[in-house]
Design a protein around this motif. Structure first.
Motif, PDB file in Angstrom:
ATOM      1  N   GLN A   4      43.341  44.237  47.250  1.00 49.03           N
ATOM      2  CA  GLN A   4      43.519  42.821  47.558  1.00 49.03           C
ATOM      3  C   GLN A   4      43.259  42.013  46.302  1.00 49.03           C
ATOM      4  OE1 GLN A   4      40.606  42.211  50.608  1.00 49.03           O
ATOM      5  NE2 GLN A   4      42.026  42.752  52.236  1.00 49.03           N
ATOM      6  N   THR A   5      44.092  41.018  46.085  1.00 44.31           N
ATOM      7  CA  THR A   5      43.876  40.162  44.930  1.00 44.31           C
ATOM      8  C   THR A   5      43.119  38.914  45.349  1.00 44.31           C
ATOM      9  OG1 THR A   5      45.998  39.052  45.243  1.00 44.31           O
ATOM     10  CG2 THR A   5      45.974  40.950  43.774  1.00 44.31           C
ATOM     11  N   ALA A   6      42.262  38.472  44.490  1.00 44.03           N
ATOM     12  CA  ALA A   6      41.536  37.218  44.636  1.00 44.03           C
ATOM     13  C   ALA A   6      41.743  36.473  43.315  1.00 44.03           C
ATOM     14  CB  ALA A   6      40.059  37.493  44.897  1.00 44.03           C
ATOM     15  N   PRO A   7      41.397  35.202  43.247  1.00 40.53           N
ATOM     16  CA  PRO A   7      41.680  34.445  42.018  1.00 40.53           C
ATOM     17  C   PRO A   7      41.142  35.079  40.742  1.00 40.53           C
ATOM     18  CG  PRO A   7      40.987  32.972  43.752  1.00 40.53           C
ATOM     19  CD  PRO A   7      40.818  34.375  44.280  1.00 40.53           C
ATOM     20  N   ASP A   8      40.001  35.726  40.809  1.00 45.93           N
ATOM     21  CA  ASP A   8      39.389  36.243  39.585  1.00 45.93           C
ATOM     22  C   ASP A   8      39.092  37.730  39.627  1.00 45.93           C
ATOM     23  OD1 ASP A   8      37.433  36.055  41.512  1.00 45.93           O
ATOM     24  OD2 ASP A   8      35.902  35.334  40.144  1.00 45.93           O
ATOM     25  N   ARG A   9      39.633  38.445  40.628  1.00 43.39           N
ATOM     26  CA  ARG A   9      39.276  39.858  40.755  1.00 43.39           C
ATOM     27  C   ARG A   9      40.249  40.596  41.669  1.00 43.39           C
ATOM     28  NH1 ARG A   9      34.236  38.675  44.768  1.00 43.39           N
ATOM     29  NH2 ARG A   9      35.546  37.670  46.309  1.00 43.39           N
ATOM     30  N   LEU A  10      40.138  41.913  41.653  1.00 39.40           N
ATOM     31  CA  LEU A  10      40.850  42.777  42.595  1.00 39.40           C
ATOM     32  C   LEU A  10      39.802  43.503  43.414  1.00 39.40           C
ATOM     33  CD1 LEU A  10      43.518  44.417  40.260  1.00 39.40           C
ATOM     34  CD2 LEU A  10      43.832  42.494  41.802  1.00 39.40           C
ATOM     35  N   LEU A  11      39.996  43.552  44.713  1.00 41.94           N
ATOM     36  CA  LEU A  11      39.109  44.302  45.592  1.00 41.94           C
ATOM     37  C   LEU A  11      39.836  45.560  46.036  1.00 41.94           C
ATOM     38  CD1 LEU A  11      37.739  41.349  47.721  1.00 41.94           C
ATOM     39  CD2 LEU A  11      36.617  42.528  45.836  1.00 41.94           C
ATOM     40  N   VAL A  12      39.181  46.696  45.861  1.00 41.21           N
ATOM     41  CA  VAL A  12      39.773  47.996  46.167  1.00 41.21           C
ATOM     42  C   VAL A  12      38.988  48.624  47.312  1.00 41.21           C
ATOM     43  CG1 VAL A  12      40.245  50.293  45.251  1.00 41.21           C
ATOM     44  CG2 VAL A  12      40.488  48.289  43.759  1.00 41.21           C
ATOM     45  N   LEU A  20      40.348  57.483  45.676  1.00 41.58           N
ATOM     46  CA  LEU A  20      39.602  56.612  44.773  1.00 41.58           C
ATOM     47  C   LEU A  20      40.191  56.518  43.375  1.00 41.58           C
ATOM     48  CD1 LEU A  20      37.230  54.764  44.237  1.00 41.58           C
ATOM     49  CD2 LEU A  20      35.842  56.795  43.776  1.00 41.58           C
ATOM     50  N   ASP A  21      40.401  57.631  42.712  1.00 41.64           N
ATOM     51  CA  ASP A  21      40.889  57.592  41.333  1.00 41.64           C
ATOM     52  C   ASP A  21      42.227  56.875  41.229  1.00 41.64           C
ATOM     53  OD1 ASP A  21      38.651  58.816  40.277  1.00 41.64           O
ATOM     54  OD2 ASP A  21      39.504  60.827  40.395  1.00 41.64           O
ATOM     55  N   ALA A  22      43.151  57.182  42.127  1.00 40.72           N
ATOM     56  CA  ALA A  22      44.472  56.540  42.094  1.00 40.72           C
ATOM     57  C   ALA A  22      44.363  55.039  42.329  1.00 40.72           C
ATOM     58  CB  ALA A  22      45.403  57.176  43.123  1.00 40.72           C
ATOM     59  N   ALA A  23      43.494  54.638  43.249  1.00 46.30           N
ATOM     60  CA  ALA A  23      43.338  53.214  43.553  1.00 46.30           C
ATOM     61  C   ALA A  23      42.733  52.459  42.369  1.00 46.30           C
ATOM     62  CB  ALA A  23      42.473  53.032  44.799  1.00 46.30           C
ATOM     63  N   LEU A  24      41.708  53.034  41.752  1.00 43.69           N
ATOM     64  CA  LEU A  24      41.092  52.362  40.600  1.00 43.69           C
ATOM     65  C   LEU A  24      42.040  52.351  39.402  1.00 43.69           C
ATOM     66  CD1 LEU A  24      37.386  53.565  40.831  1.00 43.69           C
ATOM     67  CD2 LEU A  24      38.347  51.354  41.490  1.00 43.69           C
ATOM     68  N   ASP A  25      42.796  53.425  39.206  1.00 43.36           N
ATOM     69  CA  ASP A  25      43.797  53.437  38.132  1.00 43.36           C
ATOM     70  C   ASP A  25      44.831  52.332  38.346  1.00 43.36           C
ATOM     71  OD1 ASP A  25      42.592  55.561  36.830  1.00 43.36           O
ATOM     72  OD2 ASP A  25      44.012  57.067  37.569  1.00 43.36           O
ATOM     73  N   GLN A  26      45.262  52.158  39.577  1.00 41.04           N
ATOM     74  CA  GLN A  26      46.248  51.117  39.891  1.00 41.04           C
ATOM     75  C   GLN A  26      45.665  49.727  39.621  1.00 41.04           C
ATOM     76  OE1 GLN A  26      47.844  51.398  43.855  1.00 41.04           O
ATOM     77  NE2 GLN A  26      49.118  49.595  43.599  1.00 41.04           N
ATOM     78  N   ALA A  27      44.433  49.504  40.011  1.00 40.14           N
ATOM     79  CA  ALA A  27      43.784  48.212  39.760  1.00 40.14           C
ATOM     80  C   ALA A  27      43.678  47.933  38.266  1.00 40.14           C
ATOM     81  CB  ALA A  27      42.402  48.181  40.415  1.00 40.14           C
ATOM     82  N   LEU A  28      43.313  48.945  37.486  1.00 36.27           N
ATOM     83  CA  LEU A  28      43.197  48.760  36.037  1.00 36.27           C
ATOM     84  C   LEU A  28      44.554  48.470  35.411  1.00 36.27           C
ATOM     85  CD1 LEU A  28      40.567  51.478  35.091  1.00 36.27           C
ATOM     86  CD2 LEU A  28      40.246  49.009  35.262  1.00 36.27           C
ATOM     87  N   GLU A  29      45.600  49.135  35.881  1.00 38.17           N
ATOM     88  CA  GLU A  29      46.940  48.878  35.354  1.00 38.17           C
ATOM     89  C   GLU A  29      47.380  47.441  35.633  1.00 38.17           C
ATOM     90  OE1 GLU A  29      48.757  50.736  33.272  1.00 38.17           O
ATOM     91  OE2 GLU A  29      46.971  52.005  33.270  1.00 38.17           O
ATOM     92  N   ILE A  30      46.963  46.886  36.751  1.00 37.54           N
ATOM     93  CA  ILE A  30      47.277  45.491  37.080  1.00 37.54           C
ATOM     94  C   ILE A  30      46.532  44.541  36.141  1.00 37.54           C
ATOM     95  CG2 ILE A  30      46.995  43.687  38.841  1.00 37.54           C
ATOM     96  CD1 ILE A  30      47.451  45.967  40.940  1.00 37.54           C
TER      97      ILE A  30
END
Length: 77
Positions: A4-12, A20-30
């Motif tokens: 989920q995106t928020a104004p200043d962060r991503l919540l995974v 877990l690893d795939a989700a955090l990798d995706q967040a970092l790529e964003i």
């Protein structure tokens, strides 16, 4: 897995360790393109089991990703 995106962060949020690893990798790529443009680092914080937050952090050098346990922890793990 949800991100989920928020104004200043991503919540995974993940249901299993395998996600877990795939989700955090995706967040970092964003976040990476914005972090490079703003010349800041990225802080990933474990909020609870299966819940993480990834946000830009001006206190970290550009190109740095730091992991933290708990929203109030100053100590990486």
């Amino acid at each position: 897995m949800t991100i989920q995106t928020a104004p200043d962060r991503l919540l995974v949020a993940v249901q299993t360790r395998n996600e877990l690893d795939a989700a955090l990798d995706q967040a970092l790529e964003i976040l990476k393109p914005v972090a490079m443009t703003e010349r800041v680092g990225i802080l990933v914080t474990r909020l609870a089991p299966g819940r993480y937050e990834a946000r830009l952090n001006a206190e970290l050098p550009p190109g740095t990703t730091r992991e933290s346990w708990g929203p109030f922890s100053d100590e990486p793990r």
